[in-house]
Each structure stands twice: as C-alpha cells, then as structure tokens.
Enzyme design. Sequence first.
Site, mmCIF file in Angstrom:
data_model
loop_
_atom_site.group_PDB
_atom_site.id
_atom_site.type_symbol
_atom_site.label_atom_id
_atom_site.label_comp_id
_atom_site.label_asym_id
_atom_site.label_seq_id
_atom_site.Cartn_x
_atom_site.Cartn_y
_atom_site.Cartn_z
ATOM 1 N N SER A 186 37.394 41.898 62.617
ATOM 2 C CA SER A 186 36.698 41.927 61.341
ATOM 3 C C SER A 186 36.415 40.521 60.825
ATOM 4 O O SER A 186 36.587 39.531 61.518
ATOM 5 C CB SER A 186 37.557 42.683 60.331
ATOM 6 O OG SER A 186 38.895 42.245 60.407
ATOM 7 N N ARG A 187 36.005 40.472 59.553
ATOM 8 C CA ARG A 187 35.663 39.204 58.910
ATOM 9 C C ARG A 187 35.912 39.328 57.407
ATOM 10 O O ARG A 187 35.781 40.417 56.832
ATOM 11 C CB ARG A 187 34.190 38.903 59.198
ATOM 12 C CG ARG A 187 33.532 37.886 58.287
ATOM 13 C CD ARG A 187 32.122 37.645 58.771
ATOM 14 N NE ARG A 187 31.300 36.988 57.765
ATOM 15 C CZ ARG A 187 30.109 36.479 58.000
ATOM 16 N NH1 ARG A 187 29.597 36.552 59.216
ATOM 17 N NH2 ARG A 187 29.409 35.904 57.042
#
Length: 216
Positions: A186-187
């Site tokens: 993810s980010r």
Amino acid sequence: MYIHKEGRKISFVTLVCFVVLTCVIMIFTHSWIKWILEAMVFLLCFFIIRFFRIPNRELLSNPNKVLASADGTIVVVEQIFESEYLNCDCLQISTFMSPNDIHVNRYPISGKIIYQKYYDGKKLYARSPKSSMLNERTSVCIEHESGKKIIVRQIAGALARRIVCYAKVGETVKQGEELGFIKFGSRVDLIIPIDSEIHVEIEDKVRAAQSVIATL
C-alpha cells in the site's frame, strides 16, 4: 515483537493450514518433491504471519513535528492543490509500503479528527501518481492545536485487499497512536500546510512515529 490484532485470525488460520498441508504432503508424497512442497508451504505461511508483525519501538513525541505515518520509502514530495477537503495549495509527501514493511499506520500529529471518508476504487500500483485519487482509499483530516490541518490518506495498492481505519470524527488523538492498518502492500499520503519545512527526500527510508517528515 508481536502480531497485530488485524492479523491474529489470519495467522491462526495460516498455522492450521500449514499443519494440515504438511501432514498431507508427508503422507501422500514419497519422493524428493515433498521437500520442495514443504519449503513452498513454509515460506508462504512465514510471509503471511511476518506481514502482521509489530516490532517493539520507542515512539517519538513532538508537537511541532510531523512524523511519518508509515514505514517505507518516500516516493513523492511535491506541491499540490488539495481538492477533496482543504481546497488549498499544500505539500504532499507519500510513503510506499512494500510487502516487507510494517503496515500499521500511525497519527503524524496530535489533534482532533475533523474529517474521515472512505472511497472505493481501483487497485493500481501504489507508486503510481494516479493511485492517490483513483485507488481505494481512506482520508483522515487532523486539526492541530495550532489550527493547522493535516490529511493522512491510506491508499490500497495492487496487492492490498483491505484498508482498516480506526479514526472517528470528533475524537482527539495523540501523535504516534494507531490510525489503522492496510493489508498486503500500500501507500500513505501526508498532505501538510504549504509553509511547512520538509525534512525528507525521495527514496528516503522512514519509520512510522519515529522519522520526522516536516516541521509545522
């Protein structure tokens, strides 16, 4: 080090599956292939359980500093116009979390939650600039005691399958407390005031609630 609460059920199921698969392989496979299968099953189970690990670490606390919300690599440092909630020019600092990183997200500052919204979306590669607005995401805005506002945006990546966000509008949170968890790659974007002093560069490695991202 311990297993995060978001991963305890998955870890238990993984261990059960490992035991069952090991027994099946040992019973029905009698050649050298069984050792390859055993190794593959072990590595897969090890990866899943390791993903939810939380190391014991000392969390920093500084009211004027913006701390990292995630472990990972800085992939974006730029000026943007934030149109979702703040409607003004801001600075965006994005941290990419690979499957090897710790995936718990933490509050970068102390303050009051004044906005929280979940958006369904795509599963683009999290390093892509388009992922900030097109991917599945949750945005949380925290109002600092100084009146300045910071948005933390959890973004699902190509491997991510669930965003968990604990933030609730109206509650007061402390710097370093858990904001949420993103499962499997993810980010996290930090949207901060444009007059902030930035202390990181692209490709820097940061740790949640330990690395100083900026000064308000």
